[in-house]
Scaffold this active site. Structure first.
Site, PDB file in Angstrom:
ATOM      1  CE1 TYR A 150      15.466  -1.080  -7.990  1.00  0.00           C
ATOM      2  CE2 TYR A 150      16.750   0.484  -9.306  1.00  0.00           C
ATOM      3  CZ  TYR A 150      16.964  -0.456  -8.697  1.00  0.00           C
ATOM      4  OH  TYR A 150      18.203  -1.071  -8.566  1.00  0.00           O
ATOM      5  CE  LYS A 160      17.757 -16.176 -11.066  1.00  0.00           C
ATOM      6  NZ  LYS A 160      18.963 -16.956 -11.174  1.00  0.00           N
ATOM      7  CG  ASP A 174      22.337 -16.578 -12.451  1.00  0.00           C
ATOM      8  OD1 ASP A 174      21.761 -16.179 -13.471  1.00  0.00           O
ATOM      9  OD2 ASP A 174      21.766 -17.526 -11.619  1.00  0.00           O
ATOM     10  CG  ASP A 199      20.865   0.198 -10.212  1.00  0.00           C
ATOM     11  OD1 ASP A 199      21.984   0.954 -10.499  1.00  0.00           O
ATOM     12  OD2 ASP A 199      20.322   0.605  -9.201  1.00  0.00           O
ATOM     13  CG  ASP A 235      27.352   0.832 -10.353  1.00  0.00           C
ATOM     14  OD1 ASP A 235      26.861   1.484 -11.179  1.00  0.00           O
ATOM     15  OD2 ASP A 235      26.945   1.213  -9.003  1.00  0.00           O
TER      16      ASP A 235
END
Ligand code: NAD
Length: 357
Positions: A140, A190, A222, A246, A250
């Protein structure tokens, strides 16, 4: 006297912040905590008033404050603005300007809401974990970023970049939190594909050596996305980089039952920014249906982390649980046999419960 900057923001932001303030003031009265409030603009409202989603004046006030309470920013009205002038960019700049590098998101199920989640009761019963999301690095913020024309085609580009010190400081917070909980840290990366993740994993292993009482495990993002809804009880403290955090947080909201229930704290060297994890909910703005509990629980975190008022923080959390146990619900978590109330009434009920705790 502690100074709190209030950033109501856009959409349902002002509606939920009003109820958060009501409960914050009730708890402050109950526990004799002196608070001073100052209002400032962030997001779309700031763009409308000044042309900038983070006016200089807002940043200055936030820098001087003991804590910041924020609703949410953004909405369709500003969606067509160029990236750097959008409301959400103001929030990113605020987090960066205050060096709020750790976003803490507690996830737990309130027993009265066990049947609200689309997940099975026996899967989520007892789930209670914290996500530490790195907040000022990664995709970001990394450069180069942008969209440029290369020959015939346009190219969109972001950069996923982390330094050792950025990883160390968030990892330390996660281990410190786990030391006071069930003593397990799950680091999400990852590392099978990304170089930034390989560094992440190496640095987290080094930090773990300073916390011999805490178990460290690594999980690929994942797989983590699957495990969070398959067996959430296995987690105690999750630590991860900005974008993974992020998305995972959620997803974790499904466990609690509604995105409207989850609070967050963004912490750095000093101060702290407290906000619900949801956005501005343009689809329900102005209907009086928004769930204020995510903001109210954010106020509890503000009491705990910025003001060091543990008793007041616990009183707010207990009040939320009590009101839910009495059968009051906002529309997003309604169930048969419960009484549906609006944003304001939910705030009133919780404020009353704090005062009589
Ligand atoms: P959202 O969180 O605003 O809404 C997603 C869904 O959840 C909607 O159906 C909404 O009605 C519901 N919802 C959200 N909060 C609720 C609450 N308190 N009570 C009941 N229901 C609630 O996400 P979105 O629709 O993807 O984004 C809308 C806008 O918010 C966008 O402009 C986005 O950029 C912005 N946003 C801001 C933040 C922030 O300020 N931190 C975070 C996420 C999204």
């Amino acid at each position: 006297m502690a100074t709190i900057v209030v950033l109501r923001g856009d959409g349902i932001g002002p509606e939920v912040v009003e109820e958060g303030l009501k409960v914050l003031k009730a708890a402050a009265r109950r526990y004799g905590i002196a608070l001073e409030f100052t209002e400032a603009l962030l997001g779309g409202v700031a763009i409308d008033a000044t042309g900038d989603p983070l006016p200089e004046e807002t940043l200055r006030r936030c820098r001087e404050a003991d804590a910041i309470l924020l609703g949410a920013v953004g909405g369709p009205k500003w969606d067509t603005l160029p990236g750097d002038r959008r409301p959400e960019r103001g929030l990113l700049r605020l987090r960066q300007g205050l060096e709020l590098y750790a976003n803490l998101r507690p996830v737990r199920v309130f027993p009265p809401l066990l049947d609200v989640s689309p997940l099975k009761r026996d899967v989520i019963d007892g789930a209670d974990f914290m996500i530490f999301r790195e907040l000022t690095g990664g995709l970001y913020y990394g450069t180069p970023r942008g969209i440029e024309r290369r020959g015939e085609e346009e190219t969109g580009m972001d950069t996923l970049i982390y330094t050792t010190s950025e990883i160390v400081r968030i990892a330390r917070l996660a281990f410190q939190a786990a030391s006071k909980r069930r003593k397990k840290v799950t680091s999400v990366d990852k590392a099978n594909v990304l170089m930034s993740s390989q560094l992440w994993r190496r640095v987290v292993v080094r930090v773990a050596q300073d916390f011999p009482g805490v178990t460290l495990e690594h999980i690929l993002v994942d797989n983590c996305a699957m495990q969070i809804i398959r067996n959430p009880r296995q987690f105690d403290v999750i630590v991860t980089e900005n974008m993974f955090g992020d998305i995972l947080s959620d997803e974790a909201a499904v466990i609690a039952g509604s995105i409207g229930l989850l609070p967050s704290a963004s912490l750095g060297a000093r101060g702290g920014l407290y906000e619900p994890i949801h956005g501005t909910a343009p689809d329900i703005v102005g209907t009086g249906q928004a769930n204020p509990i995510g903001t109210i629980l954010s106020v509890a975190l503000l009491m705990r982390y910025s003001l060091k008022q543990e008793e007041a923080a616990t009183a707010i959390e207990t009040a939320v649980e009590r009101v839910l146990a009495q059968g009051y619900r906002t529309a997003d978590v309604k169930q048969p046999g419960t009484q549906v109330v609006g944003t304001r009434q939910m705030g009133d009920l919780i404020a009353q419960a704090v005062q009589t705790a």
